[in-house]
Design a protein around this motif. Structure first.
Motif, PDB file in Angstrom:
ATOM      1  N   GLU A 211      46.296  44.958  33.858  1.00 29.12           N
ATOM      2  CA  GLU A 211      45.605  43.891  34.595  1.00 29.12           C
ATOM      3  C   GLU A 211      45.892  42.526  33.978  1.00 29.12           C
ATOM      4  O   GLU A 211      46.096  41.546  34.689  1.00 29.12           O
ATOM      5  N   LEU A 212      45.889  42.480  32.643  1.00 30.53           N
ATOM      6  CA  LEU A 212      46.148  41.202  31.972  1.00 30.53           C
ATOM      7  C   LEU A 212      47.501  40.648  32.394  1.00 30.53           C
ATOM      8  O   LEU A 212      47.642  39.460  32.670  1.00 30.53           O
ATOM      9  N   SER A 213      48.499  41.521  32.439  1.00 25.75           N
ATOM     10  CA  SER A 213      49.837  41.041  32.757  1.00 25.75           C
ATOM     11  C   SER A 213      50.000  40.791  34.252  1.00 25.75           C
ATOM     12  O   SER A 213      50.724  39.888  34.655  1.00 25.75           O
ATOM     13  N   ALA A 214      49.290  41.572  35.077  1.00 24.92           N
ATOM     14  CA  ALA A 214      49.394  41.360  36.522  1.00 24.92           C
ATOM     15  C   ALA A 214      48.872  39.970  36.897  1.00 24.92           C
ATOM     16  O   ALA A 214      49.353  39.341  37.839  1.00 24.92           O
ATOM     17  N   PHE A 377      33.603  51.106  35.779  1.00 25.12           N
ATOM     18  CA  PHE A 377      32.937  49.797  35.822  1.00 25.12           C
ATOM     19  C   PHE A 377      33.780  48.698  36.453  1.00 25.12           C
ATOM     20  O   PHE A 377      33.270  47.735  36.996  1.00 25.12           O
ATOM     21  N   TYR A 378      35.117  48.840  36.386  1.00 25.51           N
ATOM     22  CA  TYR A 378      35.983  47.735  36.814  1.00 25.51           C
ATOM     23  C   TYR A 378      36.258  47.740  38.317  1.00 25.51           C
ATOM     24  O   TYR A 378      36.979  46.901  38.818  1.00 25.51           O
ATOM     25  N   ASP A 420      30.564  37.391  37.509  1.00 29.57           N
ATOM     26  CA  ASP A 420      29.131  37.698  37.465  1.00 29.57           C
ATOM     27  C   ASP A 420      28.871  39.134  37.933  1.00 29.57           C
ATOM     28  O   ASP A 420      28.071  39.862  37.335  1.00 29.57           O
ATOM     29  N   VAL A 421      29.559  39.551  38.975  1.00 26.95           N
ATOM     30  CA  VAL A 421      29.362  40.913  39.483  1.00 26.95           C
ATOM     31  C   VAL A 421      29.845  41.931  38.446  1.00 26.95           C
ATOM     32  O   VAL A 421      29.203  42.955  38.191  1.00 26.95           O
ATOM     33  N   LEU A 422      30.984  41.622  37.831  1.00 29.87           N
ATOM     34  CA  LEU A 422      31.550  42.536  36.823  1.00 29.87           C
ATOM     35  C   LEU A 422      30.616  42.676  35.620  1.00 29.87           C
ATOM     36  O   LEU A 422      30.357  43.778  35.142  1.00 29.87           O
ATOM     37  N   TRP A 438      38.383  40.120  25.826  1.00 29.00           N
ATOM     38  CA  TRP A 438      39.717  39.712  26.271  1.00 29.00           C
ATOM     39  C   TRP A 438      39.954  40.080  27.739  1.00 29.00           C
ATOM     40  O   TRP A 438      40.627  39.379  28.475  1.00 29.00           O
ATOM     41  N   TYR A 439      39.360  41.182  28.156  1.00 25.92           N
ATOM     42  CA  TYR A 439      39.485  41.600  29.544  1.00 25.92           C
ATOM     43  C   TYR A 439      38.712  40.633  30.438  1.00 25.92           C
ATOM     44  O   TYR A 439      39.204  40.195  31.485  1.00 25.92           O
ATOM     45  N   LEU A 440      37.512  40.269  30.006  1.00 21.16           N
ATOM     46  CA  LEU A 440      36.667  39.387  30.805  1.00 21.16           C
ATOM     47  C   LEU A 440      37.262  37.980  30.915  1.00 21.16           C
ATOM     48  O   LEU A 440      37.002  37.259  31.878  1.00 21.16           O
ATOM     49  N   ASP A 441      38.089  37.616  29.926  1.00 23.88           N
ATOM     50  CA  ASP A 441      38.735  36.301  29.974  1.00 23.88           C
ATOM     51  C   ASP A 441      39.578  36.123  31.241  1.00 23.88           C
ATOM     52  O   ASP A 441      39.705  35.016  31.762  1.00 23.88           O
ATOM     53  N   THR A 442      40.173  37.220  31.743  1.00 25.33           N
ATOM     54  CA  THR A 442      40.981  37.106  32.960  1.00 25.33           C
ATOM     55  C   THR A 442      40.113  36.669  34.134  1.00 25.33           C
ATOM     56  O   THR A 442      40.587  36.014  35.057  1.00 25.33           O
TER      57      THR A 442
END
Length: 485
Positions: A211-214, A377-378, A420-422, A438-442
RNA sequence: UCCCUGGUAGCUCAGCUGGUUAGAGCACAUGACUGUUAAUCAUGGGGUCGCUGGUUCAAGUCCAGCCCGGGGAGCCA
C-alpha cells in the motif's frame, strides 16, 4: 556437443535426419535395446535405440532406472508405433549410475504419500515434473500479466518488526540464545538486545508495505514467500507459501474484481497454451483417480474442460447478503444438512462456500460486502449506494474469490482511505495505532481510494493441475512437524 | 488443535474369534530375447509386522501411551 532438449527433438521436424546429442535420465530400458530417456524439457520421452553389436552387455546393464545417460545418434522416423521419431544411438555414455536395488522410485504407479516422503527424488516422476513445469508457467504468467498492465514488481520485506499485519500467527526471527536470553528486570525477554533491536518475525503479508508503494508508484504487486505459524493440518495450508499481492491507487472494488478475474483467466490461458501435454497427462491421471471414487463425488468436467470453462465464463459476482439469502433458501439448509448455522453476520464456512460454488452457481464466485466484524481492519466501510452495502449491519468492501474444489483462492478489498474511519475501526478491533504509525501516514498525506488482493500461488496451481493436496504443488512443503529436504 | 482412519518386504496390499516356518502382485538381482511402449518369460534374494510398555503358556492380531501418514473441520491464501 551441447545436448539438444528432447522437446525440440520431438517437436522440431527439421531435426529429423540430423545427428545430435541428448542427455537425460533413464525412465525405462526395454528389451535390452530401448532407452526411454527424459530430460525434463517435456513430459514425453525420447526413445534411444541401442545397437547391441556396438554396446556390450556390461554397458547395457548400466541403463537402470534414473541413471543419467548421454546419447549421440541419428534422429530417424520411428519403426515402432509409440512415437514419431527416435534416435539410432551411435555413442552412449553413462554420466551417473543409479543402483537399481537402492533407487526408491520404480517404473510403476506410486502413492503421492510415498513420493512426498521422497520429495528430493519425486521430480523424476511424470506427475511432479508436469506440476512444476506448470508452476513455472503460472509464476511467469503472473509477471507477464501485471507487467502488461503497468504494475511494478515491488519487493516487500520478509522480516518484519510489526506484529500488526493481522493475518495470523507469526514465526519469530531471533539470534538470541534460546536457552539463556537476556532478560528485563521483570523477567521478560529483552528484545532490545536481539539482532534488530526489537522482537521481529517473518512476514504474513506484504500488503501494508505494498500500500505504501502503491500510493506513490500507482500500481504495484508483490510476489514472494509468506509465512504462517498456524497449526493448520489440511490439504490447503502451508507454513511457507508464495503469495501475489497487487495494490493499485485510484482503483475501487469493481476494478479489484476485474483485476482478479483477469489474472486468473490470463494464467489459465497461458497454461492451456504452453503446457498442453502436461495438462493432458494430469487430466488422464485425474480421471483414473476419480474412477475409484463413488459416482456422486466425481466432478462433471475433466481437468482441461474445467480450465476452459473457467476461462470462457464470467465469474459470478454476488454480495454477502445475497449469498446468505441463497444459503437460507438452499436444500441443505432446509434439510438441516449444514453443520454450521446460516444467518446474516456469520463467516461463510467451507460447506457454505462449496455449496455456492459447486452446487448453486457451478463456477467461480466472487463474494463482496462481508460484515465488518469478521474482516480485517484495513477494509473500507461501505456506505449507502456502495455495492455490498446492507441495512442489516456494517459491511466492508471485501471480496473473496471462491474456486470449485479449493474454496477461497483470492482475498482482497478496497482499502479504507479515510483516516478518521480507519482510526475508529482500528480502535474497535483492538489494533495498535502506535505500531502502524507509518501506515497511517499514507492516510495523512495525500490519501486516495485504492484496492488490492492476495492470491495464494499454491492454491492456484492446485486448481490448474487438478491436484488435491497443496503439499504436491510446492517443491519443498513446510507444514507443522515437517520441514525435511 | 479437534473428529475419523491407517502404519505388515523397496512399493501397493492380504493376514479370520490371539496359535507354532508371515503371504501375493509389482519392483530389484541373475539368465533369455534385434522392434519394445510401465515389454515379456524363467529363476532367486528380500521382513525389528511404526515405537515403548502391558495382558497371556503364546501377540502382526488384545490393551495403554507416544510417533508418523491420509480424510474431514477450524484458522486462512
Amino acid at each position: 556437443m551441447e545436448p539438444t532438449p528432447i522437446k525440440s527433438v520431438l517437436d522440431d521436424t527439421a531435426l529429423t535426419g540430423t545427428t545430435l546429442t541428448v542427455a537425460g535420465w533413464v525412465r525405462t530400458f526395454r528389451n535390452d535395446r530401448f532407452i526411454a530417456l527424459n530430460d525434463g524439457s517435456t513430459i514425453r520421452n525420447l526413445q534411444c535405440v541401442i545397437d547391441q553389436g556396438k554396446v556390450d552387455a556390461a554397458a547395457r546393464a548400466r541403463f537402470t532406472t534414473s541413471a543419467a545417460v548421454k546419447c549421440t545418434g541419428l534422429i530417424v522416423e520411428s519403426k515402432g508405433s509409440g512415437q514419431r521419431v527416435e534416435m539410432q544411438v551411435t555413442a552412449v555414455e553413462v554420466l551417473g549410475d543409479s543402483d537399481g536395488e537402492k533407487y526408491p522410485i520404480q517404473p510403476k504407479k506410486h502413492s503421492l504419500e510415498f513420493l512426498r516422503e521422497n520429495a528430493h527424488l519425486r521430480f523424476r516422476t511424470n506427475t511432479y515434473s508436469a506440476i512444476f513445469r506448470i508452476r513455472h508457467q503460472v509464476s511467469f504468467g503472473i509477471h507477464e500479466y501485471f507487467d502488461s498492465l503497468g504494475y511494478n514488481y515491488f519487493h516487500s520485506p520478509i522480516i518484519t518488526a510489526s506484529d500488526a499485519e493481522g493475518a495470523g500467527e507469526m514465526f519469530r526471527v531471533s539470534t538470541l540464545d534460546a536457552k539463556n536470553p537476556p532478560l528485563n528486570e521483570d523477567g521478560s525477554v529483552n528484545w532490545k538486545e536481539d539482532f534488530f533491536g526489537a522482537e521481529s518475525r517473518l512476514t504474513v503479508s506484504g500488503q501494508l508495505q505494498a500500500e505504501l508503494s502503491a500510493l506513490a508508484l500507482g500500481k504495484v504487486y508483490t510476489f514472494g514467500p509468506t509465512f504462517r505459524a498456524e497449526n493448520s493440518n489440511t490439504a490447503r495450508h502451508l507454513a511457507e507459501f508464495w503469495m501475489i499481492e497487487p495494490e493499485a491507487a485510484f482503483m475501487d472494488l469493481a476494478g479489484d474484481m476485474d483485476l482478479a478475474e483477469g489474472l486468473c483467466k490470463h494464467l489459465i490461458a497461458r497454461v492451456l497454451k504452453n503446457s498442453m501435454d502436461d495438462l493432458q497427462f494430469l487430466d488422464a491421471r485425474l480421471k483414473e483417480e476419480e474412477a475409484q471414487k463413488p459416482k456422486e463425488q466425481r466432478s462433471e468436467l475433466g481437468l482441461i474442460d474445467r480450465l476452459k470453462f473457467v476461462l470462457d465464463n464470467p465469474f459470478e459476482r454476488i454480495t454477502y447478503t445475497d449469498a446468505i439469502e441463497i444459503l437460507l433458501r438452499s436444500k441443505p439448509h432446509q434439510k438441516k444438512q449444514f453443520q454450521f448455522p446460516v444467518e446474516w453476520g456469520i463467516d461463510l464456512q467451507s460447506e457454505h462456500e462449496r455449496y455456492l460454488v459447486e452446487k448453486h452457481f457451478k463456477k467461480p464466485v466472487i463474494v463482496t460486502g462481508y460484515p465488518g466484524k469478521i474482516k480485517a481492519f484495513y477494509m473500507r466501510t461501505n456506505g449507502p449506494g456502495d455495492f455490498g452495502y446492507s441495512d442489516k449491519g456494517t459491511t466492508v468492501a471485501a471480496m473473496d474469490v471462491l474456486f470449485p474444489g479449493i474454496g477461497e483462492i483470492i482475498g482482497g478489498s478496497q482499502r479504507e482511505e479515510r483516516l478518521d474511519v480507519l482510526e475508529a475501526r482500528m480502535k474497535d478491533m483492538g489494533v495498535d495505532e502506535k505500531e502502524l504509525w507509518w501506515y497511517l501516514d499514507t492516510r495523512r498525506f495525500g490519501t486516495v481510494p485504492h484496492a488490492g488482493f492476495g492470491l495464494g500461488l499454491e492454491r492456484f496451481v492446485l486448481f490448474v493441475t487438478g491436484m488435491g493436496n497443496i503439499r504436491d504443488v510446492i517443491p519443498f512443503p513446510r507444514t507443522p512437524k515437517s520441514a525435511e529436504f
